[in-house]
Design a protein around this motif. Structure first.
Motif, mmCIF file in Angstrom:
data_model
loop_
_atom_site.group_PDB
_atom_site.id
_atom_site.type_symbol
_atom_site.label_atom_id
_atom_site.label_comp_id
_atom_site.label_asym_id
_atom_site.label_seq_id
_atom_site.Cartn_x
_atom_site.Cartn_y
_atom_site.Cartn_z
ATOM 1 N N ARG A 87 37.082 38.795 52.825
ATOM 2 C CA ARG A 87 37.076 37.701 53.825
ATOM 3 C C ARG A 87 38.185 37.453 54.509
ATOM 4 O O ARG A 87 38.443 37.055 55.926
ATOM 5 C CB ARG A 87 36.641 36.431 53.158
ATOM 6 C CG ARG A 87 35.207 36.633 52.637
ATOM 7 C CD ARG A 87 34.768 35.074 51.746
ATOM 8 N NE ARG A 87 33.441 35.187 51.311
ATOM 9 C CZ ARG A 87 32.533 34.557 51.909
ATOM 10 N NH1 ARG A 87 32.577 33.977 52.930
ATOM 11 N NH2 ARG A 87 31.022 34.731 51.636
ATOM 12 N N ARG A 130 38.462 49.564 52.629
ATOM 13 C CA ARG A 130 38.255 49.485 51.436
ATOM 14 C C ARG A 130 39.435 50.037 50.722
ATOM 15 O O ARG A 130 39.579 49.619 49.503
ATOM 16 C CB ARG A 130 36.827 50.074 51.259
ATOM 17 C CG ARG A 130 35.659 49.591 51.701
ATOM 18 C CD ARG A 130 34.444 49.833 51.203
ATOM 19 N NE ARG A 130 34.062 49.230 49.768
ATOM 20 C CZ ARG A 130 33.674 47.888 49.802
ATOM 21 N NH1 ARG A 130 33.055 47.285 50.906
ATOM 22 N NH2 ARG A 130 33.649 47.441 48.592
ATOM 23 N N ASP A 184 31.751 46.513 43.972
ATOM 24 C CA ASP A 184 32.122 47.962 43.562
ATOM 25 C C ASP A 184 33.061 47.822 42.452
ATOM 26 O O ASP A 184 33.877 49.057 42.275
ATOM 27 C CB ASP A 184 32.706 48.722 44.764
ATOM 28 C CG ASP A 184 33.813 48.120 45.297
ATOM 29 O OD1 ASP A 184 34.281 46.861 45.242
ATOM 30 O OD2 ASP A 184 34.562 48.674 45.873
ATOM 31 N N ARG A 228 24.941 50.269 52.649
ATOM 32 C CA ARG A 228 26.114 50.707 53.466
ATOM 33 C C ARG A 228 26.533 52.118 52.894
ATOM 34 O O ARG A 228 26.232 52.344 51.871
ATOM 35 C CB ARG A 228 27.253 49.658 53.612
ATOM 36 C CG ARG A 228 28.030 49.450 52.174
ATOM 37 C CD ARG A 228 29.073 48.614 52.052
ATOM 38 N NE ARG A 228 29.528 48.342 51.111
ATOM 39 C CZ ARG A 228 29.947 47.293 50.498
ATOM 40 N NH1 ARG A 228 29.720 45.995 51.138
ATOM 41 N NH2 ARG A 228 30.347 47.095 49.313
HETATM 42 O O1 DC Z 1 31.333 38.013 47.229
HETATM 43 P P1 DC Z 1 31.448 37.547 48.858
HETATM 44 O O2 DC Z 1 30.303 36.958 49.167
HETATM 45 O O3 DC Z 1 32.570 36.410 48.928
HETATM 46 O O4 DC Z 1 31.930 38.805 49.363
HETATM 47 C C1 DC Z 1 32.144 38.640 50.855
HETATM 48 C C2 DC Z 1 31.625 40.073 51.391
HETATM 49 O O5 DC Z 1 32.420 40.928 50.945
HETATM 50 C C3 DC Z 1 30.280 40.385 51.272
HETATM 51 O O6 DC Z 1 29.668 40.583 52.218
HETATM 52 C C4 DC Z 1 30.322 41.877 50.418
HETATM 53 C C5 DC Z 1 31.619 42.240 50.703
HETATM 54 N N1 DC Z 1 32.388 42.826 49.416
HETATM 55 C C6 DC Z 1 32.680 44.090 49.150
HETATM 56 O O7 DC Z 1 32.052 44.984 50.012
HETATM 57 N N2 DC Z 1 33.094 44.505 48.077
HETATM 58 C C7 DC Z 1 33.587 43.520 47.031
HETATM 59 N N3 DC Z 1 34.221 44.039 45.965
HETATM 60 C C8 DC Z 1 33.559 42.325 47.206
HETATM 61 C C9 DC Z 1 32.743 41.849 48.424
#
Ligand code: DC
Length: 233
Positions: free
Chosen positions: A42, A114, A136, A192
């Motif tokens: 975020r 990532r 993940d 994805r």
């Molecule tokens: O848990 P959250 O809803 O605050 O996460 C926000 C976004 O980030 C959600 O769309 C998925 C992504 N996310 C991710 O891809 N990998 C993570 N380890 C944590 C969140």
């Protein structure tokens, strides 16, 4: 003694099923550090918005990647809880706004983003004694985690919980829209290309559709303590 072991606890699962509430409660119980990896995605999204990387045609990955090294994310604990810090500024409230929520999936699918965040997440856990939640964590960030949990709940139950939360906050919302949003986010997370959401083979599944917060907390603590005892023997 079991409580002195420093476990790495990885929690993954669908959106809006209470991962962070459970993760915070576990961190408190074991006196561990809690890291909200979603907050990091975020924060990068907020950075992209602030730096005009979202264009009418969508996210300009080139714009974001050019500035990736300038992004510094950390966490700070104060009396109102854990705060997300982006380049020295507390952005905890801003990253929870709808504008960030609606754009974060475009940022979290970018490979370089990532890679950067996974490397930061691993650094944050170098001493163990950590609970991290995300999508993940048990599969990519900590494949060797001591305890992995995969959380889920039925989409309509998750939508109802979010609906109730919003109504309580005085926000006018439509249940059907929330349900659709829950289903859309599941689809995006699971499909994805980069690190899609999936259960690690050795994760324990927790479907909390019909469990109270306390029931699920007691159940998970019990599972972790059993694992800790197993590690001692
Ligand atoms: O848990 P959250 O809803 O605050 O996460 C926000 C976004 O980030 C959600 O769309 C998925 C992504 N996310 C991710 O891809 N990998 C993570 N380890 C944590 C969140």
């Amino acid at each position: 003694m079991a409580a002195e072991q420093k476990f790495v606890i990885a929690i993954d699962g669908h959106s809006s099923c209470g991962k962070s509430t459970l993760a915070k409660a576990l961190a408190k119980h074991f006196s561990y550090v809690y890291i909200d990896s979603g907050a990091m995605y975020r924060a990068v999204t907020l950075f992209a918005i602030q730096n005009n990387c979202f264009r009418p045609e969508g996210l300009s990955e080139e714009c974001l990647l050019r500035a990736l090294d300038e992004i510094d994310i950390s966490f700070d604990k104060n009396k109102s809880g854990i705060q997300t810090i982006l380049n020295g500024n507390n952005v905890e409230d801003e990253i929870r706004q709808i504008e960030v929520s609606s754009k974060v999936s475009f940022v979290s699918k970018v490979r370089e983003v990532r890679q950067k965040l996974v490397s930061l997440q691993r650094k944050m856990s170098k001493d163990g004694g950590i609970v991290m939640d995300g999508r993940d964590i048990g599969t990519v960030v900590f494949p060797q985690a001591d305890f992995k949990l995969f959380m889920t709940a039925k989409p309509d139950v998750r939508a109802q919980r979010r609906f109730d939360e919003m109504i309580e906050k005085g926000v006018k919302v439509n249940y059907e829209e929330i349900l659709q949003n829950v289903k859309d986010r599941d689809f995006l997370d699971e499909n994805r290309e980069e690190s899609p959401l999936c259960k690690a083979e050795d994760a324990i599944v927790l479907d909390n559709s019909y469990l109270s917060r306390q029931e699920q907390l007691d159940w998970v603590i019990n599972q972790i303590e059993k694992r800790m005892l197993g590690h001692e023997n």
